[in-house]
Design a protein around this motif. Structure first.
Motif, PDB file in Angstrom:
ATOM      1  N   ARG A 129       0.841  -1.185   0.000  1.00 21.48           N
ATOM      2  CA  ARG A 129       0.000   0.000   0.000  1.00 21.48           C
ATOM      3  C   ARG A 129       0.883   1.243   0.000  1.00 21.48           C
ATOM      4  N   ARG A 130       0.490   2.202  -0.774  1.00 24.81           N
ATOM      5  CA  ARG A 130       1.259   3.432  -0.831  1.00 24.81           C
ATOM      6  C   ARG A 130       1.257   4.106   0.529  1.00 24.81           C
ATOM      7  N   PRO A 131       2.323   4.827   0.854  1.00 22.00           N
ATOM      8  CA  PRO A 131       2.423   5.408   2.197  1.00 22.00           C
ATOM      9  C   PRO A 131       1.346   6.448   2.441  1.00 22.00           C
ATOM     10  N   THR A 132       0.950   6.548   3.691  1.00 24.95           N
ATOM     11  CA  THR A 132      -0.042   7.547   4.084  1.00 24.95           C
ATOM     12  C   THR A 132       0.628   8.898   4.211  1.00 24.95           C
ATOM     13  N   PRO A 133       0.101   9.929   3.570  1.00 24.76           N
ATOM     14  CA  PRO A 133       0.718  11.253   3.673  1.00 24.76           C
ATOM     15  C   PRO A 133       0.464  11.848   5.056  1.00 24.76           C
ATOM     16  N   PRO A 134       1.136  12.931   5.392  1.00 24.61           N
ATOM     17  CA  PRO A 134       0.861  13.599   6.673  1.00 24.61           C
ATOM     18  C   PRO A 134      -0.605  14.035   6.741  1.00 24.61           C
ATOM     19  N   ILE A 135      -1.290  13.629   7.799  1.00 26.96           N
ATOM     20  CA  ILE A 135      -2.699  13.970   7.960  1.00 26.96           C
ATOM     21  C   ILE A 135      -2.956  14.423   9.388  1.00 26.96           C
ATOM     22  N   MET A 168     -15.889   8.695   3.382  1.00 26.65           N
ATOM     23  CA  MET A 168     -15.353   9.017   2.055  1.00 26.65           C
ATOM     24  C   MET A 168     -13.944   9.564   2.187  1.00 26.65           C
ATOM     25  N   VAL A 169     -13.150   9.381   1.137  1.00 22.35           N
ATOM     26  CA  VAL A 169     -11.785   9.899   1.049  1.00 22.35           C
ATOM     27  C   VAL A 169     -11.600  10.444  -0.349  1.00 22.35           C
ATOM     28  N   ILE A 170     -10.946  11.564  -0.449  1.00 24.57           N
ATOM     29  CA  ILE A 170     -10.720  12.186  -1.748  1.00 24.57           C
ATOM     30  C   ILE A 170      -9.998  11.209  -2.672  1.00 24.57           C
ATOM     31  N   PRO A 171     -10.352  11.117  -3.951  1.00 23.00           N
ATOM     32  CA  PRO A 171      -9.801  10.064  -4.824  1.00 23.00           C
ATOM     33  C   PRO A 171      -8.282  10.041  -4.898  1.00 23.00           C
ATOM     34  N   THR A 172      -7.608  11.194  -4.879  1.00 25.63           N
ATOM     35  CA  THR A 172      -6.153  11.209  -5.011  1.00 25.63           C
ATOM     36  C   THR A 172      -5.432  10.604  -3.813  1.00 25.63           C
ATOM     37  N   LEU A 173      -6.146  10.418  -2.696  1.00 27.54           N
ATOM     38  CA  LEU A 173      -5.521   9.859  -1.497  1.00 27.54           C
ATOM     39  C   LEU A 173      -6.177   8.553  -1.063  1.00 27.54           C
ATOM     40  N   GLN A 174      -6.926   7.932  -1.945  1.00 28.39           N
ATOM     41  CA  GLN A 174      -7.541   6.653  -1.602  1.00 28.39           C
ATOM     42  C   GLN A 174      -6.506   5.535  -1.639  1.00 28.39           C
ATOM     43  N   ARG A 175      -6.830   4.412  -0.986  1.00 27.51           N
ATOM     44  CA  ARG A 175      -5.958   3.240  -0.887  1.00 27.51           C
ATOM     45  C   ARG A 175      -4.652   3.563  -0.162  1.00 27.51           C
ATOM     46  N   ARG A 176      -4.752   4.427   0.825  1.00 27.27           N
ATOM     47  CA  ARG A 176      -3.594   4.765   1.653  1.00 27.27           C
ATOM     48  C   ARG A 176      -3.886   4.560   3.132  1.00 27.27           C
ATOM     49  N   GLY A 177      -4.991   3.890   3.439  1.00 23.46           N
ATOM     50  CA  GLY A 177      -5.308   3.591   4.819  1.00 23.46           C
ATOM     51  C   GLY A 177      -6.090   4.668   5.536  1.00 23.46           C
ATOM     52  N   ILE A 178      -6.453   5.749   4.855  1.00 27.27           N
ATOM     53  CA  ILE A 178      -7.154   6.840   5.522  1.00 27.27           C
ATOM     54  C   ILE A 178      -8.584   6.433   5.857  1.00 27.27           C
ATOM     55  N   ALA A 213     -23.956  -0.571  12.988  1.00 23.29           N
ATOM     56  CA  ALA A 213     -24.294  -0.952  11.617  1.00 23.29           C
ATOM     57  C   ALA A 213     -23.678   0.041  10.647  1.00 23.29           C
ATOM     58  N   ALA A 214     -23.474  -0.420   9.427  1.00 21.73           N
ATOM     59  CA  ALA A 214     -22.965   0.445   8.362  1.00 21.73           C
ATOM     60  C   ALA A 214     -23.780   0.177   7.114  1.00 21.73           C
ATOM     61  N   LEU A 215     -24.488   1.185   6.645  1.00 21.47           N
ATOM     62  CA  LEU A 215     -25.297   1.060   5.438  1.00 21.47           C
ATOM     63  C   LEU A 215     -24.418   1.440   4.254  1.00 21.47           C
ATOM     64  N   CYS A 216     -24.063   0.466   3.442  1.00 22.35           N
ATOM     65  CA  CYS A 216     -23.101   0.713   2.374  1.00 22.35           C
ATOM     66  C   CYS A 216     -23.612   0.144   1.062  1.00 22.35           C
ATOM     67  N   SER A 217     -23.026   0.609  -0.017  1.00 20.52           N
ATOM     68  CA  SER A 217     -23.380   0.121  -1.348  1.00 20.52           C
ATOM     69  C   SER A 217     -22.550  -1.114  -1.675  1.00 20.52           C
ATOM     70  N   ASP A 218     -22.853  -1.737  -2.815  1.00 23.53           N
ATOM     71  CA  ASP A 218     -22.087  -2.910  -3.233  1.00 23.53           C
ATOM     72  C   ASP A 218     -20.626  -2.557  -3.477  1.00 23.53           C
ATOM     73  N   GLN A 219     -20.366  -1.340  -3.969  1.00 21.64           N
ATOM     74  CA  GLN A 219     -18.990  -0.931  -4.221  1.00 21.64           C
ATOM     75  C   GLN A 219     -18.214  -0.737  -2.921  1.00 21.64           C
ATOM     76  N   GLU A 220     -18.898  -0.381  -1.846  1.00 19.16           N
ATOM     77  CA  GLU A 220     -18.228  -0.143  -0.570  1.00 19.16           C
ATOM     78  C   GLU A 220     -18.170  -1.387   0.312  1.00 19.16           C
ATOM     79  N   MET A 221     -18.816  -2.454  -0.095  1.00 21.05           N
ATOM     80  CA  MET A 221     -18.944  -3.623   0.768  1.00 21.05           C
ATOM     81  C   MET A 221     -17.595  -4.257   1.089  1.00 21.05           C
ATOM     82  N   ASN A 222     -16.728  -4.390   0.099  1.00 16.92           N
ATOM     83  CA  ASN A 222     -15.419  -5.006   0.338  1.00 16.92           C
ATOM     84  C   ASN A 222     -14.594  -4.182   1.314  1.00 16.92           C
ATOM     85  N   PHE A 223     -14.704  -2.882   1.228  1.00 22.34           N
ATOM     86  CA  PHE A 223     -13.966  -2.022   2.158  1.00 22.34           C
ATOM     87  C   PHE A 223     -14.434  -2.244   3.593  1.00 22.34           C
TER      88      PHE A 223
END
Length: 240
Positions: free
Chosen positions: A40-46, A157-167, A188-198
């Motif tokens: 996974r790409r490194p997490t930027p300073p947050i 939600m996470v901004i697309p340019t910083l997704q897949r960084r553990g945020i 509970a978490a109400l999520c869509s099919d696209q968010e289910m794996n996450f």
């Protein structure tokens, strides 16, 4: 002596520090290829905040637009395929009545370009402390709860340019920790099919009680849509 010359390819004897290793015998056994795990790409300073006052509803509306995330379950879809913008006043009211709010901020220059290129940022800009004032809202999540028994998580939600960084995982972990510290474990978490794996990767799964979620609507022109064990009452699209 001739034997040693044939080994070393020359006329000189080996030095005392040299040793003759026996010839390697090939057994023609092919080793399985080494599979490198995806790193996974490194997490930027947050900067992570749980303070409601750090969330600007206008900035949150812009984050929803950038992520193409709608806080409405049945939003109007614009001609370009994106969801319509949420009303800021309604968003402000929803934030006020949320039990847990988690917001993530990062440096604006890292949002506009990949964090790996941060080396080109002026050193004095990197020395400025990262706060909700100096940073840009790049991630968000909230929970609605009765503060005693149950809670539901929304709008992660996470901004697309910083997704897949553990945020996103950090946001969920912070929400869950704040809820469990209050003794709330029915989450509970109400999520869509696209968010289910996450959500599954973050510890969520099917309800062990096999409960069925049904959505109420007052309209008479509704459709009942099956989503696994869930029955969703789908109203007509909202009119602008």
């Amino acid at each position: 002596m001739a034997f040693l010359r044939s080994i070393h390819g020359g006329g000189s004897l080996p030095s005392k520090s040299q040793t003759l290793s026996p010839p390697k015998i090939s057994n023609n056994i092919q080793k399985p290829p080494i599979r490198h795990r995806h790193r996974r790409r490194p997490t930027p300073p947050i900067f992570i905040s749980t303070n409601l006052s750090d969330v600007n509803p206008i900035h949150l509306r812009d984050l929803c637009a950038t992520c193409n995330h709608s806080v409405h379950r049945f939003p109007n879809i614009l001609p370009d395929g994106r969801s319509e913008h949420v009303d800021v006043d309604k968003l402000r009211l929803a934030l006020r009545h949320s039990s847990v709010v988690v917001s993530v901020f990062s440096r604006p220059e890292l949002v506009a370009s990949p964090p790996e290129s941060a080396a080109g940022v002026d050193w004095y800009r990197r020395m400025i402390p990262l706060t909700p004032v100096t940073g840009q809202l790049v991630g968000f999540g909230r929970a609605v709860s009765d503060s005693s028994l149950t809670a539901s998580i929304y709008d992660v939600m996470v901004i697309p340019t910083l997704q897949r960084r553990g945020i996103g995982r950090m946001i969920l972990q912070r929400i869950i920790r704040l809820l469990t510290n209050k003794g709330i474990y029915d989450i509970a978490a109400l999520c869509s099919d696209q968010e289910m794996n996450f959500f599954k990767a973050c510890g969520f799964g099917d309800d062990i009680l096999e409960s069925t979620t049904m959505m109420y609507t007052r309209s008479g022109n509704d459709m009942v849509v099956s989503a696994g064990r869930k029955l969703l009452m789908v109203p007509p699209l909202r009119k602008p």
